[in-house]
Design a protein around this motif. Structure first.
Motif, PDB file in Angstrom:
ATOM      1  N   THR A  81      -6.915   2.299  11.074  1.00  0.00           N
ATOM      2  CA  THR A  81      -8.100   1.542  10.641  1.00  0.00           C
ATOM      3  C   THR A  81      -7.750   0.622   9.488  1.00  0.00           C
ATOM      4  N   LEU A  82      -6.988   1.120   8.533  1.00  0.00           N
ATOM      5  CA  LEU A  82      -6.563   0.299   7.396  1.00  0.00           C
ATOM      6  C   LEU A  82      -5.746  -0.896   7.866  1.00  0.00           C
ATOM      7  N   SER A  98      -6.557   7.805   9.126  1.00  0.00           N
ATOM      8  CA  SER A  98      -7.171   6.533   8.710  1.00  0.00           C
ATOM      9  C   SER A  98      -6.226   5.344   8.662  1.00  0.00           C
ATOM     10  N   VAL A 119       0.850  -1.184   0.000  1.00  0.00           N
ATOM     11  CA  VAL A 119       0.000   0.000   0.000  1.00  0.00           C
ATOM     12  C   VAL A 119       0.886   1.235   0.000  1.00  0.00           C
ATOM     13  N   SER A 134      -7.754  -3.482   9.753  1.00  0.00           N
ATOM     14  CA  SER A 134      -8.614  -4.210   8.820  1.00  0.00           C
ATOM     15  C   SER A 134      -7.822  -5.271   8.051  1.00  0.00           C
ATOM     16  N   GLU A 144      -1.916  10.129   5.846  1.00  0.00           N
ATOM     17  CA  GLU A 144      -3.117   9.363   6.184  1.00  0.00           C
ATOM     18  C   GLU A 144      -3.254   9.127   7.682  1.00  0.00           C
TER      19      GLU A 144
END
Length: 81
Positions: free
Chosen positions: A37-38, A34, A26, A41, A31
């Motif tokens: 959270t990424l 967020s 990625v 996940s 960021e």
């Protein structure tokens, strides 16, 4: 009938899952809001990745520091800056 024969003779997906390696790459930039959270996940997937490589594109908002902290806590996470 030809389709039924192909399905019956094809190995199941589960048979391959144990030998399948998954790498996730990625790219991110700024960021901070967020990124956790990424990463959480990605770690919670039913087939956990073997490695997660995050490439930081010169973030200036603290994203890199969060990534480095997360990588220190999770061996499969690598950060490239």
């Amino acid at each position: 009938m030809q389709y039924e024969t192909m399905v019956a003779e094809s190995p199941s997906v589960d048979a391959h899952a144990s030998s399948m390696r998954v790498s996730i790459v990625v790219t991110v930039r700024n960021e901070r809001g967020s990124i956790v959270t990424l990463l959480e996940s990605l770690l919670a997937q039913s087939h956990r990745p073997d490695e997660i490589i995050i490439v930081d594109g010169a973030s200036t908002d603290g994203t890199l520091e969060i990534l480095q902290s997360f990588a220190a806590a999770h061996q499969i996470v690598r950060v490239i800056s």
